[in-house]
Design a protein around this motif. Structure first.
Motif, short mmCIF file in Angstrom:
data_model
loop_
_atom_site.label_atom_id
_atom_site.label_comp_id
_atom_site.label_asym_id
_atom_site.label_seq_id
_atom_site.Cartn_x
_atom_site.Cartn_y
_atom_site.Cartn_z
N ARG A 131 0.92 -1.21 0.07
CA ARG A 131 0.06 0.10 0.06
C ARG A 131 0.79 1.50 0.10
O ARG A 131 1.87 1.41 0.71
N LEU A 132 0.44 2.21 -0.83
CA LEU A 132 1.03 3.56 -0.79
C LEU A 132 0.58 4.49 0.04
O LEU A 132 -0.87 4.63 0.06
N TRP A 133 1.11 5.35 0.92
CA TRP A 133 0.57 6.19 1.79
C TRP A 133 1.06 7.46 1.48
O TRP A 133 2.53 7.69 1.38
N PHE A 134 0.35 8.59 1.22
CA PHE A 134 0.68 9.83 0.80
C PHE A 134 0.38 11.08 1.93
O PHE A 134 -0.95 11.13 2.22
N PRO A 135 1.26 11.61 2.48
CA PRO A 135 0.86 12.52 3.58
C PRO A 135 0.24 13.87 2.70
O PRO A 135 0.94 14.20 1.65
N SER A 136 -0.47 14.60 3.68
CA SER A 136 -0.86 15.93 2.96
C SER A 136 -1.47 16.88 4.04
O SER A 136 -1.60 16.33 5.38
N LYS A 137 -1.72 17.95 4.07
CA LYS A 137 -2.42 18.85 5.02
C LYS A 137 -3.99 18.34 5.19
O LYS A 137 -4.41 19.11 6.20
N ALA A 138 -4.34 17.44 4.47
CA ALA A 138 -5.86 17.08 4.55
C ALA A 138 -5.90 15.47 4.80
O ALA A 138 -6.74 14.80 4.42
N GLY A 139 -4.92 14.93 5.70
CA GLY A 139 -4.81 13.87 6.22
C GLY A 139 -3.84 12.82 5.43
O GLY A 139 -3.21 13.42 4.80
N ALA A 140 -4.06 11.58 5.35
CA ALA A 140 -3.17 10.56 4.73
C ALA A 140 -3.95 9.78 3.71
O ALA A 140 -5.03 9.37 4.19
N LEU A 141 -3.56 9.75 2.71
CA LEU A 141 -4.12 9.36 1.55
C LEU A 141 -3.56 7.95 1.16
O LEU A 141 -2.27 7.64 0.96
N CYS A 142 -4.39 6.77 1.30
CA CYS A 142 -3.80 5.69 1.06
C CYS A 142 -4.38 4.91 -0.20
O CYS A 142 -5.46 4.78 -0.55
N TYR A 143 -3.47 4.23 -0.86
CA TYR A 143 -3.66 3.84 -2.22
C TYR A 143 -3.34 2.09 -1.99
O TYR A 143 -2.26 1.71 -1.85
N THR A 144 -4.42 1.29 -2.23
CA THR A 144 -4.13 -0.23 -2.15
C THR A 144 -4.37 -0.54 -3.67
O THR A 144 -5.24 -0.61 -4.36
N PRO A 145 -3.04 -1.30 -4.15
CA PRO A 145 -3.42 -1.62 -5.64
C PRO A 145 -4.05 -3.07 -5.76
O PRO A 145 -4.35 -3.54 -4.77
N GLU A 146 -4.08 -3.12 -7.16
CA GLU A 146 -4.90 -4.34 -7.36
C GLU A 146 -4.33 -5.52 -7.12
O GLU A 146 -2.95 -5.84 -6.99
#
Length: 387
Positions: free
Chosen positions: A372-387
């Protein structure tokens, strides 16, 4: 995850145990738990299996303050966190250069051991702050240190570090020269680095700025030429810079690979699975403009580059961070815009809205052991789970 569709999920204070929506960094410990550095809410530990959250704040002891800019883990199971200084730095321009007035409350480096004991190193965070933090394979901790003008946490991964320090558990060693730092780090290196250089096979690739005195002309005359590589330093004069990509393999020494595409300087560096070097481009003029990214195709002479920008698939030209995942995909975090991904053949854009990307600038991604990829931001943490 075989056969499943890719999913996006944004973690915020509204839908999770995250203590603050301003997330600056993500790390993973030996147990598989995720650690989120937040700018105002301290440290948060998230166990994806148990779906539990735990928050560490300065009021409970341990952290110097709750503005945590960076977090990393080491092979001994320790959690390292950078607490940034409190208050704004003041800059005074004089004939002798720039005088920096320190914030009222300095920051520091904090470490949480597996037995729950905290230790702090206030002296480890100098003026300019720490821009990158990473443990090496031999248990040492590396810090990339910026200039006094650096240090604002904007969610990006641009490392204009001026010097580096390594802590071996007892003493600090400082490296003022980039090449010296790379050569020392090479002996202890991991398979990746966030310190401002990139790893490809047995080589370490490095972005270098080589300054030289310009011809005997006044600063105003040089500026009138519109040279993109021109730098003016108060109290020190004007310099012409060459932006160079070099590599070091530990045996045959240094090799200059290429210079930046004409009319540009570059900010961050990444290496894809095919061995291509990627740089994010910046053009200097009356204002600083992002102009996309470039991929190095050939190392002959000044190098042959292919430039990608908004006309060739990017959401916009201002690339804030670059991330390469374990599948070899290159991810670009663009300013107040969508993510885009290069799969080796084409760009795919992931717009905001239903798939959770939003329009907040994202920092450099972190890949956990599940892919899983986690991207930090000023609006929380975005998580991408690949196929």
């Amino acid at each position: 995850m075989s056969g499943a569709s890719a999913t996006w999920q944004r973690y915020t204070t509204a839908n999770s145990g995250l203590s603050h929506d301003y997330v600056t960094d993500v790390a993973e410990d030996k147990s598989g738990a995720l650690w989120f550095a937040t700018y105002g809410g301290g440290l948060c530990r998230f166990d994806p299996e148990a779906q539990t959250w735990q928050t560490y704040r300065s009021a409970e002891g341990g952290l110097i303050n709750d503005t945590v800019g960076l977090v990393t883990t080491d092979g001994e199971g320790r959690i390292w966190a950078v607490c940034d200084a409190q208050g704004d730095r003041q800059y005074e321009f004089t004939g002798d250069g720039v005088v920096v007035h320190s914030p009222a409350e300095p920051g520091g480096l904090c470490v949480l051991s597996p037995d729950g004991v905290w230790q702090t190193y206030p002296e480890a965070v100098p003026e300019g702050g720490i821009l990158a933090l990473e443990a090496d394979r031999d248990g040492g901790l590396w810090l990339a240190i910026g200039s006094p003008a650096d240090g604002m946490r904007d969610g990006t991964a641009r490392f204009q570090a001026y010097r580096w320090r390594r802590f071996d558990g007892a003493t600090w060693t400082e490296y003022a020269d980039r090449r010296a730092a790379v050569m020392a780090w090479y002996l202890h290196c991991l398979a990746h680095t966030r310190l401002g250089w990139a790893v490809q096979g047995e080589s370490v690739w490095l972005l270098e700025v080589i300054s030289q005195e310009p011809p005997s002309m006044s600063s105003s005359s040089l500026l009138s030429l519109g040279l993109p590589s021109l730098s003016m330093i108060p109290g020190m004069g004007t310099f012409l810079n060459d932006y160079v990509l070099s590599s070091y393999d530990g045996e045959s020494g240094w090799k200059q690979r290429a210079t930046a595409p004409s009319g540009h300087r570059f900010e961050s560096l990444a290496m894809d699975r095919d061995g291509h070097a990627w740089i994010s481009l910046v053009q200097l003029g009356d204002i600083v403009l992002g102009t996309g990214v470039a991929r190095l195709e050939s190392e002959e002479g000044e190098g042959t580059w292919t430039i990608f920008d908004a006309t060739s698939g990017l959401p916009n030209n201002n690339v804030q961070a670059m991330t390469v995942d374990s599948r070899g995909h290159l991810w670009l975090s663009c300013f107040i815009s969508d993510l885009c991904r290069w799969d080796g053949k084409q760009w795919a854009t992931f717009p905001g809205g239903e798939d959770g990307c939003g329009k907040e600038s994202l920092g450099q991604g972190f890949e956990d052991h599940c892919g899983r990829l986690w991207f930090p931001s000023k609006a929380g943490a975005l998580c991408y789970t690949p196929e």
